[in-house]
Each structure stands twice: as structure tokens, then as C-alpha cells.
Design an enzyme around this catalytic site. Structure first.
Site, short mmCIF file in Angstrom:
data_model
loop_
_atom_site.label_atom_id
_atom_site.label_comp_id
_atom_site.label_asym_id
_atom_site.label_seq_id
_atom_site.Cartn_x
_atom_site.Cartn_y
_atom_site.Cartn_z
N CYS A 76 75.23 76.67 -9.16
CA CYS A 76 74.50 76.30 -7.95
C CYS A 76 73.82 77.54 -7.36
CB CYS A 76 75.43 75.61 -6.96
SG CYS A 76 74.56 74.69 -5.66
N HIS A 110 78.58 71.51 -10.19
CA HIS A 110 79.75 72.37 -9.97
C HIS A 110 80.92 72.01 -10.90
CE1 HIS A 110 78.63 74.40 -6.11
NE2 HIS A 110 77.76 73.40 -6.08
N GLU A 124 83.56 73.67 -11.40
CA GLU A 124 84.84 74.07 -10.78
C GLU A 124 85.42 72.98 -9.88
OE1 GLU A 124 81.89 75.35 -7.59
OE2 GLU A 124 81.93 74.89 -9.73
#
Length: 223
Positions: free
Chosen positions: A87, A195, A197
Site C-alpha cells: 500500500c 494488504h 499482512e
């Protein structure tokens, strides 16, 4: 010995803690890196996480790209160190010229927070080698300036060299050719807007597909 993955924190970074957790779940030792650090502390790879570094002033990622830590990242990336930009981290990598193109305002000028379905286009990078080409993965996306754009020559080069890593199945932000993520010429540097994560544990994510990027990096370092 565990792979050492550095996670950078800039003023305004939001997702460094989640990125660090994802790397730990994948089996890495996490080293915290501050934006003013010049010493990368012997890390084997670096994650440039998401957020709103420096408040997105000037342009998203523009100020962060000039930070001392990024000058060291640029130097080590030139020697082959794996780097992942997520991002705002992707935006920083383009501003640092580690990846081509630019991330601009989404079509419709709206901020989007969605679970994004992505198709894996390149599974030979340092961050995608545990995935299958053509595989669909589901990971969250949250951004207002994630529309990937580049000149026609750059797009043709990315496509021709197989450097598009991920594509959106539902191109909500208007990115050229549905591009969600790309890599450099060596496959060691990857940037994507969604994302991974945030998709590493069943309790909190829409899937655990994002964990594969961190497992890939750990495996690459160990190889």
C-alpha cells in the site's frame, strides 16, 4: 538461523505491527527499523508497510522515499535484498524508483476498504514462490490512492517481461490493466496495494492467503 526481516516505521505508518506479526507467524525474526535509521541492522529482507507516512504530504510516499532508512534500502536492494512494499509502501517504492509507475487517486475519487480478489500472475518472485500462477487469493485492500498508472511503454514492458505479479478480478480503483502488484527486473522487489499482512490468521482475516508472501520470503532467504 531464522530469516531476519526488517519492518520500517515512518511517522504516520499504521500497519507496521501487523506486518511484523505476519513475518513472525511465517517464522522470521523481526527487526524494527525507524525512518531515521541508516543501519539496517543486518536484515535479510525489508517490508515497507502501509499507512499515511508523513501525512501523505506533497505526494503519497514522496517524503518517505527520501528518508535515511530508504537510502540504505535502495543500496541493499541494488545488491539483491528482497523488499516488499505494501500500500503506502508500494507508493514509497515507486517514489524511490525501485519500481516503475505511480499510484494515483482511485477512479471516482473514493477511499475503498474491501476484501480484494487477486489473480497471481507471477509466482517466481522472492515474495510469491509458494503460490501458483493463476491462483486466486483474497486479501483486504484499503486505500484512496491506489490506481496504478504508467506510460504505455512501461506498461508494455511490465506485461512483456511478466512483471505484473497480481491483478484485480474486480478493478475497483481503475488501475491500468487491472494491475494490483508488480515486481522489478530481478523479482526481488514486489509492491502491491492490497494488504497481505491482514490475511494471515483465520480469526481476523478473510483468508490466510496473505501469509504465503511472508513464507515465500522466508524460504527465499533460507535457500
Amino acid at each position: 538461523m531464522s530469516a531476519k526481516i526488517g519492518v520500517i516505521t515512518f511517522p504516520g505508518t499504521l500497519d507496521d505491527v501487523d506486518a511484523a506479526r505476519a513475518a513472525r507467524i511465517a517464522g522470521a525474526e523481526v527487526i524494527s527499523l525507524w525512518h531515521a535509521d541508516e543501519d539496517l541492522k543486518g536484515v535479510d529482507a525489508v517490508v515497507v508497510p502501509g499507512g499515511f507516512s508523513y501525512g501523505d504530504y506533497l505526494r503519497t510516499g514522496a517524503i518517505s522515499a527520501l528518508a535515511p532508512v530508504m537510502q540504505s534500502v535502495i543500496e541493499q536492494a541494488g545488491k539483491g535484498m528482497p523488499v516488499l512494499g505494501i500500500c503506502n509502501g508500494f507508493q514509497i517504492l515507486t517514489e524511490a524508483r525501485l519500481l516503475p509507475g505511480a499510484l494515483t487517486r482511485n477512479k471516482g475519487l473514493h477511499f475503498h476498504c474491501v476484501d480484494a480478489h487477486l489473480v497471481v500472475e507471477n509466482n517466481t518472485t522472492a515474495w510469491t514462490n509458494t503460490l501458483e500462477k493463476g491462483q486466486q487469493i483474497l486479501i483486504p485492500a484499503k486505500h484512496g490512492e491506489g490506481r496504478f498508472q504508467a506510460d504505455a511503454e512501461t506498461i508494455a514492458q511490465l506485461e512483456g517481461e511478466g512483471r505484473v505479479v497480481f491483478r484485480y478480478t474486480d478493478n475497483f480503483n481503475g488501475s491500468v490493466n487491472d494491475i494490483a502488484g508488480i515486481t522489478n527486473e530481478t523479482g526481488r522487489i514486489v509492491g502491491l496495494m492490497p494488504h497481505p499482512e491482514h490475511a494471515v490468521e483465520k480469526l481476523t482475516g478473510p483468508s490466510i492467503d496473505g501469509l504465503e508472501l511472508f513464507l515465500s520470503a522466508v524460504g527465499t532467504i533460507a535457500a
